[in-house]
Design a protein around this motif. Sequence first.
Motif: not given
Length: 239
Positions: A171-183
């Motif tokens: 809403e504020v920065f204009g991008f969204w997280i589409g995928r993640v990698e967790d360790r």
Amino acid sequence: MLKDGKSKKLPLYIQIGELLHREIAAGHWQPGERLPIESQLATSLNVAVGTLRKALAKLESDGLLERRQGSGTYVKRAPTGTAIYQFFHLELLGGGGVPRADTLAVSMRQEPEVAQQLEMDYLEAKLWSIRRKRYLNTQLVAAEEIWIDHRHSDSLVAEDLHESLYMHYREVFGFWIGRVEDRIDCVQAPDWVTEQLGLPSGTTLVRVERKGWSNNNQVEEFSRTWFDPQKCRYFARWS
């Protein structure tokens, strides 16, 4: 500059919707099963019936629930990736629990190790650091630190941040997280973490290191979350 404060809370009906979403994902209600009647469910959740109905309507529009006239509300299908907290992989030991957050501090730093994780060309670049406490329902379960590039904002104030940072990014920065990698590993937690969680200094906790890619396939976020395995667990479900 260091700024203390708390995150902006999500509207109550969205919190209730997220809670129901996660309860269904945890298997507390199965596809085809009827939910309790609205008055009973609202009482158990300690919310007004009107608030509950808004939450149910949102889940129905997402295709998760089905209302059958004269019969009730039924689980239509298992959850997919439509929830606000679809990438939040901590849940209570018994399953479910709606995520909440309090922002402890926001500061601008230079951390070459983190800049490398963010795949930045200039490792001395300035980064925003956000430290938060995480809850499931009202249970304090974790502490986390998140880093993002300072280019997204010249001034970042704790009170302006959503509980869901991913919503804030969109809403504020204009991008969204589409995928993640967790360790995931087990490490001695930093003193600020054990202090916030009320644990002895030097306590070993489970740590989740995460890189998050935006819709533009750029690494936009790096985070570390330390959680207490006596209070919650990490989960991943596929269908």
